[in-house]
Motif scaffolding. Structure first.
Motif, PDB file in Angstrom:
ATOM      1  N   SER A 107       0.837  -1.209   0.000  1.00 34.12           N
ATOM      2  CA  SER A 107       0.000   0.000   0.000  1.00 34.12           C
ATOM      3  C   SER A 107       0.869   1.255   0.000  1.00 34.12           C
ATOM      4  O   SER A 107       0.546   2.245  -0.683  1.00 34.12           O
ATOM      5  N   ILE A 108       1.958   1.230   0.772  1.00 36.34           N
ATOM      6  CA  ILE A 108       2.888   2.370   0.773  1.00 36.34           C
ATOM      7  C   ILE A 108       3.439   2.601  -0.630  1.00 36.34           C
ATOM      8  O   ILE A 108       3.526   3.737  -1.117  1.00 36.34           O
ATOM      9  N   SER A 156      -8.673  11.807  10.784  1.00 42.89           N
ATOM     10  CA  SER A 156      -9.818  11.351  10.002  1.00 42.89           C
ATOM     11  C   SER A 156      -9.517  10.033   9.306  1.00 42.89           C
ATOM     12  O   SER A 156     -10.328   9.102   9.327  1.00 42.89           O
ATOM     13  N   VAL A 157      -8.341   9.941   8.690  1.00 48.53           N
ATOM     14  CA  VAL A 157      -7.972   8.710   7.994  1.00 48.53           C
ATOM     15  C   VAL A 157      -7.803   7.568   8.988  1.00 48.53           C
ATOM     16  O   VAL A 157      -8.200   6.426   8.736  1.00 48.53           O
ATOM     17  N   ASP A 158      -7.206   7.865  10.167  1.00 48.79           N
ATOM     18  CA  ASP A 158      -7.001   6.835  11.179  1.00 48.79           C
ATOM     19  C   ASP A 158      -8.333   6.311  11.694  1.00 48.79           C
ATOM     20  O   ASP A 158      -8.495   5.113  11.948  1.00 48.79           O
ATOM     21  N   THR A 159      -9.315   7.194  11.865  1.00 50.03           N
ATOM     22  CA  THR A 159     -10.642   6.781  12.321  1.00 50.03           C
ATOM     23  C   THR A 159     -11.301   5.853  11.308  1.00 50.03           C
ATOM     24  O   THR A 159     -11.901   4.839  11.667  1.00 50.03           O
ATOM     25  N   LYS A 160     -11.178   6.185  10.029  1.00 45.75           N
ATOM     26  CA  LYS A 160     -11.748   5.335   8.987  1.00 45.75           C
ATOM     27  C   LYS A 160     -11.044   3.991   8.923  1.00 45.75           C
ATOM     28  O   LYS A 160     -11.665   2.960   8.671  1.00 45.75           O
ATOM     29  N   ALA A 161      -9.737   3.985   9.158  1.00 48.90           N
ATOM     30  CA  ALA A 161      -8.994   2.726   9.150  1.00 48.90           C
ATOM     31  C   ALA A 161      -9.458   1.819  10.279  1.00 48.90           C
ATOM     32  O   ALA A 161      -9.543   0.596  10.125  1.00 48.90           O
ATOM     33  N   THR A 162      -9.780   2.402  11.449  1.00 45.45           N
ATOM     34  CA  THR A 162     -10.241   1.625  12.594  1.00 45.45           C
ATOM     35  C   THR A 162     -11.641   1.081  12.356  1.00 45.45           C
ATOM     36  O   THR A 162     -11.967  -0.037  12.769  1.00 45.45           O
ATOM     37  N   ALA A 163     -12.458   1.877  11.644  1.00 47.74           N
ATOM     38  CA  ALA A 163     -13.854   1.491  11.441  1.00 47.74           C
ATOM     39  C   ALA A 163     -14.031   0.457  10.340  1.00 47.74           C
ATOM     40  O   ALA A 163     -15.063  -0.206  10.279  1.00 47.74           O
ATOM     41  N   LEU A 202      -5.622   2.252   4.466  1.00 48.07           N
ATOM     42  CA  LEU A 202      -5.826   3.505   5.190  1.00 48.07           C
ATOM     43  C   LEU A 202      -4.774   3.692   6.282  1.00 48.07           C
ATOM     44  O   LEU A 202      -4.371   4.824   6.572  1.00 48.07           O
ATOM     45  N   MET A 203      -4.322   2.593   6.879  1.00 44.32           N
ATOM     46  CA  MET A 203      -3.228   2.694   7.852  1.00 44.32           C
ATOM     47  C   MET A 203      -1.956   3.206   7.177  1.00 44.32           C
ATOM     48  O   MET A 203      -1.232   4.036   7.718  1.00 44.32           O
ATOM     49  N   ALA A 204      -1.699   2.673   5.984  1.00 48.51           N
ATOM     50  CA  ALA A 204      -0.520   3.130   5.233  1.00 48.51           C
ATOM     51  C   ALA A 204      -0.651   4.604   4.875  1.00 48.51           C
ATOM     52  O   ALA A 204       0.318   5.369   4.932  1.00 48.51           O
ATOM     53  N   LEU A 234       0.702  10.586   5.912  1.00 49.95           N
ATOM     54  CA  LEU A 234       0.327  11.905   6.421  1.00 49.95           C
ATOM     55  C   LEU A 234       1.118  12.275   7.672  1.00 49.95           C
ATOM     56  O   LEU A 234       1.599  13.404   7.810  1.00 49.95           O
ATOM     57  N   VAL A 235       1.265  11.320   8.592  1.00 48.15           N
ATOM     58  CA  VAL A 235       1.971  11.605   9.844  1.00 48.15           C
ATOM     59  C   VAL A 235       3.441  11.897   9.600  1.00 48.15           C
ATOM     60  O   VAL A 235       4.051  12.732  10.266  1.00 48.15           O
TER      61      VAL A 235
END
Length: 705
Positions: A290-291, A350-357, A366-368, A373-374
């Motif tokens: 993904s990266i 926002s992206v991290d929340t979607k990755a968890t959901a 989404l984690m990648a 972003l970080v």
């Protein structure tokens, strides 16, 4: 999968290497008149190949090449209003130019209204336009219309003939003609064989056109028949960019915003699949893939938005290069710790929340993306430098290849540590060494920034950053870098880390000594020493005001016609060196090959050497009118445009460096052309083959040998 990826990469490389001259826009010109009326219209109608577009009017100088109406000669006629575009005009905001762009696809029409003011008229005008697709842009192109005759307002419905009498107009009173000549293989071969210089516009009385001479006649077919001796380095260039991207990715891994994340991420994947280690490994591999997809998409996006030809045209533009200079200086200051580049925290949240959901592969992707972003604060300067280098390399595939190398290196540790978790215990812990690495990269970015400022300075002849000034700045930068690595210079970040009293590690001291040695190595360059290690970045020796080195080879001429005249008088062949102020490989050839005593001796004694800089922005005393391979008229306004036209028109090439040996008496090649290749023996053979053929043709006396 690996075989498919390799096949795709090789196919794209082949497309890049074997790119040909393109002719995607086909114009017809028309003068619409009305019997008994003094009003008329000049109509330029375009048919555009799929995937291409041409820009509309009114974009301004800050935008791309807009469509514009230009007058060469207008007697008995006057313009009414401005050029009007007609058709399905598309409007879209462009981030690069920061403005709304207007363009046409598939078809476009441009109309200029005129009015006849006399009984007879003589009209010559042209439409200049810019055309682009998602990968390339063509240089400004001209479509010419020439008409003369009796005005319809005179009421005779007749047109003038060369003897001054009048004859009735043909039934087709619109005088439509195609703007492009026949470009079939037979017609091209005929035009090459004809050395009467029909392809060059005859000089007008004011002398502002290229001279009618065989010295400018095309010799493309002769070069091909002789066998093109130039080594295409596109494949090697792409490999270099891939390796450069890989090194950049490894450096990014060692940044403080990525390295501490590796153990946590790997541990997450292993804990996520305790019962199935293979699943954990698959997830980790999907994370790494993904990266790669994210950064590869970034590289493809750069190509899709700009296209390599657009960036090449901008590569010697003063505003563009100054922008790159400022950008890299900002990145360097960020690495020095003056400030930190960050994206809005809400994006990552926002992206991290979607990755968890979510679940499955989407959550891993989404984690990648969250990692991307970080880690922006410390990867942006590395990615920025990489994209700048690849995008201005002249290959449309370069940004994607560079980002591929970067992404593979960045994803590698996450995947390997997930497969071999025991390796984590042997990996170094986060610490002050990361701060040291950031500062070192800051100095490197600062040095590279000067390269882009130098390109603008050379192209426009400002002489603000001549070779000795450039070297002096590099000496200062690498002296400070050496002082930092040896522990004599400290930054605020080092004090915050509590390193001000600690001795530097042995590895840093060794790097500091190497940096100081490099600075000392450049010192003789202030008095003209070649300094081959920096020849690719520093301005040419010819810009140096004070030069004690009498072994450098400099071209005697910077003008083609002057060199040909001198060569005929001296009885020597001409070596044409098509170069560029921003051409890295040109500087390498001059430092690595031309300074060889055997090569230098031949260039000085047996050839007339002329260097033609295709990116020289010096305005011509008067614009020159030429005819291109399609039969269209073009206006050349700068010295560089003149030499670029000579290279493409006569030799069918547009890359630099480009070397060709020609006979000054006939203008024909004496040996296959040659491009970038630092093989000195091969270059000597190239020179010798041209000399042998020249002597065989002319039976030159021994004095000239």
């Amino acid at each position: 999968m690996k075989r498919l990826t390799l096949t795709l990469v090789m196919a794209m490389m082949a497309l890049a290497i074997h790119a040909q001259m393109m002719d995607p826009v086909h114009f017809t010109t028309e003068l619409k008149t009305h019997d008994g009326s003094a009003d008329a219209e000049i109509v330029f109608s375009a048919t555009i190949d799929p995937g291409w577009h041409i820009y509309s009017t009114g974009l301004g100088q800050a935008g791309p090449v807009e469509a514009s109406f230009n007058v060469v000669r207008m007697e008995g006629v006057e313009t009414v209003g401005r050029l009007t575009p007609k058709g399905n005009e598309i409007k879209k905001f462009d981030e690069m130019f920061g403005m709304e762009l207007k363009y046409f696809e598939r078809a476009a029409t441009f109309v200029q209204k005129v009015r006849f003011t006399k009984a007879t008229y003589d009209l010559e005008c042209y439409l200049e336009y810019g055309a682009c697709n998602d990968q390339n842009c063509l240089p400004p192109t001209q479509v010419t219309l020439k008409r003369s005759g009796m005005s319809p307002a005179a009421g005779s419905g007749a047109k003038a003939t060369p003897d001054g009498t009048a004859q009735p107009l043909a039934p087709d009173a619109t005088h439509t003609r195609p703007a492009h000549a026949d470009t079939s293989a037979d017609s091209i071969a005929d035009s090459i064989a004809d050395t009467s210089a029909d392809s060059i516009v005859a000089p007008p009385a004011d002398g502002n056109s290229l001279a009618q001479t065989d010295m400018w006649a095309p010799v493309v077919e002769e070069l091909r028949a002789a066998g093109d001796g130039s080594d295409d380095i596109a494949g090697r260039s792409l490999l270099y960019l891939l390796l450069m991207g890989f090194v950049g990715g490894l450096l990014a891994v060692c940044m403080p915003c990525i390295w501490p994340i590796i153990p946590m991420t790997v541990s997450f994947f292993l804990k996520r699949a305790k019962a199935d280690k293979r699943k954990g490994m698959r997830d980790a591999m999907a994370y790494g893939l993904s990266i790669i997809v994210i950064y590869l998409s970034l590289g493809l996006l750069v190509t899709a938005i700009f296209g390599s030809d657009t960036l090449n045209a901008m590569s010697t533009n003063a505003v563009f290069n100054i922008f790159l200079f400022v950008l890299l200086v900002v990145f360097a200051l960020s690495f020095f710790g003056w400030f930190e580049l960050t994206l809005p925290g809400s994006w990552a949240d926002s992206v991290d929340t979607k990755a968890t959901a979510t679940g499955g592969l989407l959550s891993i992707f989404l984690m990648a993306f969250t990692l991307v972003l970080v880690s922006f604060s410390c990867t942006a300067p590395i990615i920025g430098l990489l994209l700048v280098e690849t995008a201005t390399s002249g290959n449309w595939l370069a940004p994607a290849v560079g980002m591929l190398g970067f992404a593979v290196a960045l994803a590698l540790p996450f995947t390997l540590f997930a497969i071999f978790p025991s390796w984590l215990k042997q990996a170094p812990k986060s610490g002050s060494w990361m701060t040291t690495l950031k500062v070192v990269l800051g100095f490197v970015e600062l040095a590279f920034a000067l390269k882009f400022l130098s390109v603008a300075d050379l192209a426009y002849g400002w002489h603000l950053l001549d070779r000795e000034v450039f070297l002096a700045l590099w000496i200062a930068i690498f002296t400070l870098l050496g002082s930092y690595l040896c522990g004599w210079l400290k930054f605020q970040a080092d004090i915050a880390e509590g390193q001000e009293a600690k001795p530097m590690p042995v590895l840093c001291i060794m790097g500091g000594l190497a940096s100081l040695a490099f600075a000392i190595y450049m010192l003789p360059g202030l008095w003209g020493a070649p300094c081959k290690a920096v020849s690719a970045f520093a301005p040419p020796v010819s810009t140096q005001d004070f030069n004690l080195n009498d072994k450098t080879v400099e071209a005697r001429f910077l003008d083609y016609d002057e060199a040909m005249a001198a060569a005929r008088a001296e009885g020597k062949p001409v070596l044409l060196d098509f170069s560029g102020y921003g051409c890295v490989n040109c500087r390498k050839m001059e430092a690595a090959v031309w300074t060889d005593p055997r090569v230098a001796d031949k260039l000085r004694r047996q050839f007339v050497l002329v260097s033609l800089f295709v990116d020289d922005k010096t305005p011509l005393p008067q614009p020159m009118e030429v005819t291109d391979a399609q039969g269209d008229s073009r206006r050349l306004t700068t010295v560089g445009a003149k030499w670029s036209y000579l290279q493409s028109h006569k030799f069918g090439a547009n890359a630099q460096p480009f070397y060709v040996i020609i006979d000054p008496g006939t203008g024909r090649p004496l040996a296959p052309s040659r491009a970038y290749d630092e093989d000195i023996d091969a270059y000597i053979n190239f020179l010798d083959s041209g000399l042998r053929r020249y002597r065989g043709r002319t039976h030159a006396p021994a004095a000239h040998r």
